[in-house]
Scaffold this motif. Sequence first.
Motif, PDB file in Angstrom:
ATOM      1  N   THR A  79       0.645  -1.306  -0.155  1.00 42.17           N
ATOM      2  CA  THR A  79      -0.081  -0.041   0.259  1.00 42.17           C
ATOM      3  C   THR A  79       0.712   1.057   0.130  1.00 42.17           C
ATOM      4  O   THR A  79       0.562   2.034  -0.305  1.00 42.17           O
ATOM      5  CB  THR A  79      -0.992   0.582   1.182  1.00 42.17           C
ATOM      6  OG1 THR A  79      -0.705   0.225   2.592  1.00 42.17           O
ATOM      7  CG2 THR A  79      -2.556  -1.304   1.059  1.00 42.17           C
ATOM      8  N   ALA A 100       4.074   5.902  -5.225  1.00 43.94           N
ATOM      9  CA  ALA A 100       3.509   5.709  -7.543  1.00 43.94           C
ATOM     10  C   ALA A 100       2.614   6.523  -7.564  1.00 43.94           C
ATOM     11  O   ALA A 100       2.505   7.239  -8.681  1.00 43.94           O
ATOM     12  CB  ALA A 100       3.228   4.071  -8.040  1.00 43.94           C
ATOM     13  N   GLN A 101       1.499   6.901  -7.566  1.00 41.05           N
ATOM     14  CA  GLN A 101       0.220   7.271  -7.344  1.00 41.05           C
ATOM     15  C   GLN A 101       0.418   9.057  -6.980  1.00 41.05           C
ATOM     16  O   GLN A 101       0.216   9.877  -7.919  1.00 41.05           O
ATOM     17  CB  GLN A 101      -0.546   6.928  -6.543  1.00 41.05           C
ATOM     18  CG  GLN A 101      -1.389   5.880  -7.116  1.00 41.05           C
ATOM     19  CD  GLN A 101      -2.713   4.988  -6.052  1.00 41.05           C
ATOM     20  OE1 GLN A 101      -3.054   5.932  -5.616  1.00 41.05           O
ATOM     21  NE2 GLN A 101      -2.877   4.541  -6.563  1.00 41.05           N
ATOM     22  N   GLN A 102       1.000   9.826  -5.732  1.00 40.13           N
ATOM     23  CA  GLN A 102       0.433  10.933  -5.762  1.00 40.13           C
ATOM     24  C   GLN A 102       2.591  10.940  -5.430  1.00 40.13           C
ATOM     25  O   GLN A 102       2.629  12.695  -5.077  1.00 40.13           O
ATOM     26  CB  GLN A 102       0.693  10.828  -4.023  1.00 40.13           C
ATOM     27  CG  GLN A 102      -0.580   9.873  -4.139  1.00 40.13           C
ATOM     28  CD  GLN A 102      -1.002  10.085  -2.268  1.00 40.13           C
ATOM     29  OE1 GLN A 102      -0.412  10.272  -1.487  1.00 40.13           O
ATOM     30  NE2 GLN A 102      -2.374   9.628  -2.287  1.00 40.13           N
ATOM     31  N   ALA A 127       2.543   2.045  -3.458  1.00 40.10           N
ATOM     32  CA  ALA A 127       1.458   1.672  -4.291  1.00 40.10           C
ATOM     33  C   ALA A 127       0.787   3.773  -3.899  1.00 40.10           C
ATOM     34  O   ALA A 127       0.549   4.235  -5.291  1.00 40.10           O
ATOM     35  CB  ALA A 127       0.260   1.567  -4.670  1.00 40.10           C
ATOM     36  N   LYS A 128       0.961   3.785  -3.014  1.00 42.69           N
ATOM     37  CA  LYS A 128       1.266   5.558  -2.651  1.00 42.69           C
ATOM     38  C   LYS A 128       1.532   6.428  -3.048  1.00 42.69           C
ATOM     39  O   LYS A 128       1.635   7.200  -3.657  1.00 42.69           O
ATOM     40  CB  LYS A 128       0.520   6.009  -1.098  1.00 42.69           C
ATOM     41  CG  LYS A 128      -0.015   7.022  -0.649  1.00 42.69           C
ATOM     42  CD  LYS A 128      -0.062   7.063   0.613  1.00 42.69           C
ATOM     43  CE  LYS A 128      -1.616   6.486   1.222  1.00 42.69           C
ATOM     44  NZ  LYS A 128      -1.443   6.961   2.521  1.00 42.69           N
TER      45      LYS A 128
END
Length: 80
Positions: A33, A39-41, A36-37
């Motif tokens: 998680t 990679a997104q933000q 992933a965070k």
Amino acid sequence: MILKILLIGWIVLIGAIILNGLAGLLGLATWYTFLAKIAQQGWLPALRQTPIISHLFLFVIYPLALGGLAWLGLRLIRFW
């Protein structure tokens, strides 16, 4: 020798699965998680939005637990 390495790998793998399950139950971030965070933000926003307790889990508790399990595996294979 390969079987001994495999045994230690299994111990660490099972420990990691259990730790990830516990983290999910406790509402803590896991590496999946958290990455992933990132990679997104991006790195800094992800760090800022992740609670301190999750940082402690990811950067202190998780490595200590997996290292401890590897150490335990090394101790166990001495008897094999």
